[in-house]
Design a protein around this motif. Structure first.
Motif, PDB file in Angstrom:
ATOM      1  N   ALA A  91     -49.219  51.488  -3.294  1.00 48.42           N
ATOM      2  CA  ALA A  91     -50.339  52.238  -3.983  1.00 48.42           C
ATOM      3  C   ALA A  91     -51.552  52.285  -3.166  1.00 48.42           C
ATOM      4  O   ALA A  91     -52.231  53.220  -2.979  1.00 48.42           O
ATOM      5  CB  ALA A  91     -50.648  51.538  -5.242  1.00 48.42           C
ATOM      6  N   SER A  92     -51.788  51.121  -2.092  1.00 49.49           N
ATOM      7  CA  SER A  92     -53.203  51.102  -1.555  1.00 49.49           C
ATOM      8  C   SER A  92     -52.893  51.540  -0.023  1.00 49.49           C
ATOM      9  O   SER A  92     -53.950  51.974   0.656  1.00 49.49           O
ATOM     10  CB  SER A  92     -53.574  49.468  -1.351  1.00 49.49           C
ATOM     11  OG  SER A  92     -52.373  48.998  -0.506  1.00 49.49           O
ATOM     12  N   GLY A  93     -51.600  51.614   0.501  1.00 46.83           N
ATOM     13  CA  GLY A  93     -51.488  52.252   1.485  1.00 46.83           C
ATOM     14  C   GLY A  93     -51.699  51.164   2.759  1.00 46.83           C
ATOM     15  O   GLY A  93     -51.812  51.546   3.949  1.00 46.83           O
ATOM     16  N   LYS A  94     -51.930  49.770   2.375  1.00 49.99           N
ATOM     17  CA  LYS A  94     -52.439  48.805   3.245  1.00 49.99           C
ATOM     18  C   LYS A  94     -51.052  47.796   3.493  1.00 49.99           C
ATOM     19  O   LYS A  94     -50.175  47.992   2.833  1.00 49.99           O
ATOM     20  CB  LYS A  94     -53.659  48.127   2.836  1.00 49.99           C
ATOM     21  CG  LYS A  94     -54.757  48.950   2.660  1.00 49.99           C
ATOM     22  CD  LYS A  94     -56.006  47.943   2.119  1.00 49.99           C
ATOM     23  CE  LYS A  94     -57.081  48.919   1.861  1.00 49.99           C
ATOM     24  NZ  LYS A  94     -58.428  47.919   1.326  1.00 49.99           N
ATOM     25  N   SER A  95     -51.215  47.108   4.501  1.00 52.21           N
ATOM     26  CA  SER A  95     -50.041  46.095   4.906  1.00 52.21           C
ATOM     27  C   SER A  95     -50.328  44.904   3.878  1.00 52.21           C
ATOM     28  O   SER A  95     -51.473  44.776   3.289  1.00 52.21           O
ATOM     29  CB  SER A  95     -50.257  45.839   6.355  1.00 52.21           C
ATOM     30  OG  SER A  95     -51.313  45.043   6.515  1.00 52.21           O
ATOM     31  N   LEU A  96     -49.332  44.035   3.948  1.00 50.85           N
ATOM     32  CA  LEU A  96     -49.651  42.905   3.053  1.00 50.85           C
ATOM     33  C   LEU A  96     -50.687  41.984   3.675  1.00 50.85           C
ATOM     34  O   LEU A  96     -51.508  41.419   2.999  1.00 50.85           O
ATOM     35  CB  LEU A  96     -48.190  41.903   3.421  1.00 50.85           C
ATOM     36  CG  LEU A  96     -48.099  40.670   2.894  1.00 50.85           C
ATOM     37  CD1 LEU A  96     -48.063  40.370   1.442  1.00 50.85           C
ATOM     38  CD2 LEU A  96     -46.851  40.114   3.312  1.00 50.85           C
ATOM     39  N   GLU A  97     -50.668  41.750   5.052  1.00 48.60           N
ATOM     40  CA  GLU A  97     -51.787  41.265   5.525  1.00 48.60           C
ATOM     41  C   GLU A  97     -53.243  41.604   5.134  1.00 48.60           C
ATOM     42  O   GLU A  97     -54.028  40.832   4.978  1.00 48.60           O
ATOM     43  CB  GLU A  97     -51.570  40.960   7.206  1.00 48.60           C
ATOM     44  CG  GLU A  97     -50.445  40.278   7.895  1.00 48.60           C
ATOM     45  CD  GLU A  97     -49.065  40.783   7.373  1.00 48.60           C
ATOM     46  OE1 GLU A  97     -48.099  40.276   7.593  1.00 48.60           O
ATOM     47  OE2 GLU A  97     -49.000  42.208   7.180  1.00 48.60           O
ATOM     48  N   GLU A  98     -53.366  42.983   5.072  1.00 44.96           N
ATOM     49  CA  GLU A  98     -54.649  43.465   4.678  1.00 44.96           C
ATOM     50  C   GLU A  98     -54.826  43.186   3.091  1.00 44.96           C
ATOM     51  O   GLU A  98     -56.361  42.841   3.158  1.00 44.96           O
ATOM     52  CB  GLU A  98     -54.533  44.915   4.895  1.00 44.96           C
ATOM     53  CG  GLU A  98     -54.547  45.398   6.189  1.00 44.96           C
ATOM     54  CD  GLU A  98     -54.435  46.896   6.609  1.00 44.96           C
ATOM     55  OE1 GLU A  98     -55.285  47.592   7.487  1.00 44.96           O
ATOM     56  OE2 GLU A  98     -53.611  47.552   5.717  1.00 44.96           O
ATOM     57  N   SER A 101     -55.911  39.430   3.378  1.00 47.08           N
ATOM     58  CA  SER A 101     -57.437  39.279   3.678  1.00 47.08           C
ATOM     59  C   SER A 101     -58.116  39.581   2.553  1.00 47.08           C
ATOM     60  O   SER A 101     -59.268  39.173   2.350  1.00 47.08           O
ATOM     61  CB  SER A 101     -57.300  40.151   4.975  1.00 47.08           C
ATOM     62  OG  SER A 101     -56.548  39.493   6.108  1.00 47.08           O
ATOM     63  N   ALA A 102     -57.990  40.674   1.690  1.00 45.67           N
ATOM     64  CA  ALA A 102     -58.950  41.128   0.915  1.00 45.67           C
ATOM     65  C   ALA A 102     -59.101  40.332  -0.348  1.00 45.67           C
ATOM     66  O   ALA A 102     -59.907  40.436  -1.161  1.00 45.67           O
ATOM     67  CB  ALA A 102     -58.609  42.631   0.252  1.00 45.67           C
ATOM     68  N   GLY A 103     -57.934  39.420  -0.589  1.00 51.38           N
ATOM     69  CA  GLY A 103     -57.794  38.355  -1.507  1.00 51.38           C
ATOM     70  C   GLY A 103     -57.423  38.910  -2.755  1.00 51.38           C
ATOM     71  O   GLY A 103     -58.117  38.363  -3.979  1.00 51.38           O
ATOM     72  N   VAL A 104     -56.737  39.950  -2.951  1.00 45.90           N
ATOM     73  CA  VAL A 104     -56.330  40.641  -4.274  1.00 45.90           C
ATOM     74  C   VAL A 104     -54.782  40.353  -4.843  1.00 45.90           C
ATOM     75  O   VAL A 104     -54.778  40.837  -5.698  1.00 45.90           O
ATOM     76  CB  VAL A 104     -56.467  42.125  -4.061  1.00 45.90           C
ATOM     77  CG1 VAL A 104     -57.943  42.408  -3.610  1.00 45.90           C
ATOM     78  CG2 VAL A 104     -55.447  42.861  -3.023  1.00 45.90           C
ATOM     79  N   LEU A 105     -54.285  39.656  -3.982  1.00 48.48           N
ATOM     80  CA  LEU A 105     -52.806  39.200  -4.323  1.00 48.48           C
ATOM     81  C   LEU A 105     -52.905  37.983  -5.178  1.00 48.48           C
ATOM     82  O   LEU A 105     -53.155  36.875  -4.569  1.00 48.48           O
ATOM     83  CB  LEU A 105     -51.822  39.123  -3.277  1.00 48.48           C
ATOM     84  CG  LEU A 105     -51.868  40.309  -2.512  1.00 48.48           C
ATOM     85  CD1 LEU A 105     -50.619  40.437  -1.240  1.00 48.48           C
ATOM     86  CD2 LEU A 105     -51.451  41.596  -3.236  1.00 48.48           C
ATOM     87  N   PRO A 106     -52.518  37.909  -6.586  1.00 48.63           N
ATOM     88  CA  PRO A 106     -52.547  36.811  -7.088  1.00 48.63           C
ATOM     89  C   PRO A 106     -51.444  35.464  -6.852  1.00 48.63           C
ATOM     90  O   PRO A 106     -50.452  36.046  -6.747  1.00 48.63           O
ATOM     91  CB  PRO A 106     -52.270  37.285  -8.936  1.00 48.63           C
ATOM     92  CG  PRO A 106     -51.560  38.349  -8.509  1.00 48.63           C
ATOM     93  CD  PRO A 106     -51.845  39.028  -7.148  1.00 48.63           C
ATOM     94  N   ALA A 107     -51.953  34.431  -6.729  1.00 45.99           N
ATOM     95  CA  ALA A 107     -51.272  33.096  -6.328  1.00 45.99           C
ATOM     96  C   ALA A 107     -49.977  32.887  -7.368  1.00 45.99           C
ATOM     97  O   ALA A 107     -48.887  32.626  -6.896  1.00 45.99           O
ATOM     98  CB  ALA A 107     -51.957  31.858  -6.181  1.00 45.99           C
ATOM     99  N   ASN A 108     -50.292  33.284  -8.746  1.00 45.98           N
ATOM    100  CA  ASN A 108     -49.080  32.832  -9.350  1.00 45.98           C
ATOM    101  C   ASN A 108     -47.941  33.677  -9.388  1.00 45.98           C
ATOM    102  O   ASN A 108     -46.788  33.248  -9.347  1.00 45.98           O
ATOM    103  CB  ASN A 108     -49.690  32.698 -11.020  1.00 45.98           C
ATOM    104  CG  ASN A 108     -50.158  34.251 -11.403  1.00 45.98           C
ATOM    105  OD1 ASN A 108     -50.500  35.090 -10.821  1.00 45.98           O
ATOM    106  ND2 ASN A 108     -50.489  34.498 -12.765  1.00 45.98           N
TER     107      ASN A 108
END
Length: 208
Positions: A91-98, A101-108
């Motif tokens: 959806a974002s067109g970004k890589s996992l690393e990007e 780095s943006a801090g948007v992937l929830p830890a749980n």
């Protein structure tokens, strides 16, 4: 498993210290021990994975440092997380690393995905490894350590009352005086013997 009680209990304490509930820590340790058993890991490997997941849990989102730590432990975290967060990546067109780095992937979600991946790929590996030579040796070591703890614990309990009585006896003034008097007599005897040893006994032995 091929790991000692100290390995497992240390990982459990670390998990609790990093904020996991006992139930969460138990599941993660079970999965991590299975993974380590299947991949020739060590107690340090288990601790490294639990530490990385705990740090992720505390921050509330996936960060690059923890992914690198998991990768260095040979867990293969990037592939698991790319699969878990595929919708967000697409959806974002970004890589996992990007996204990390943006801090948007929830830890749980990340921790659950990693746990499920270990369960799927390595579930039961620790039980199988327990029958290996390394597992048997670890079990024997645990039995020995537990046996020694029980031995010294029961020995101390049996000796505790006599030791208390001995300490009380030694602390009595009359005992102290008796020891002092004995020391004086012993010193007098030894002091009187030394000249005889140096002047008579030793020369006689040397001349023989």
């Amino acid at each position: 498993s091929p790991f000692s009680i100290d390995d497992i209990s240390g990982a459990f304490r670390l998990g609790n210290a990093l904020g996991f509930t006992s139930q969460q820590a138990q599941r993660l340790i079970r999965d991590t021990v299975d993974w380590a058993s299947a991949n020739g890991g060590t107690g340090e490997s288990i601790e490294s994975v639990i530490r990385a997941l705990g740090q992720m849990h505390n921050t509330g989102h996936v960060n690059l440092q923890d992914i690198n730590q998991l990768t260095n432990a040979n867990l293969g975290a990037r592939d698991v997380l790319r699969n878990e967060f595929a919708p967000e990546i697409k959806a974002s067109g970004k890589s996992l690393e990007e996204l990390v780095s943006a801090g948007v992937l929830p830890a749980n979600r990340a921790i659950l995905a990693l746990s499920q991946s270990m369960e799927r790929d390595f579930g039961g590996a620790a039980a199988k490894a327990g029958g290996s030579m390394a597992g048997l040796l670890a079990s024997l070591s645990d039995i020995k350590n537990q046996g020694l703890r029980e031995l010294f614990s029961s020995t101390f309990e049996a000796m505790k009352v006599p030791l208390i009585e001995l300490v009380a006896f030694l602390q009595r003034p009359e005992t102290t005086n008796a020891i002092r008097q004995f020391g004086a007599v012993l010193g007098s005897v030894v002091g009187g013997t030394l000249p005889w040893l140096s002047n008579v006994a030793f020369p006689a032995v040397m001349d023989a």
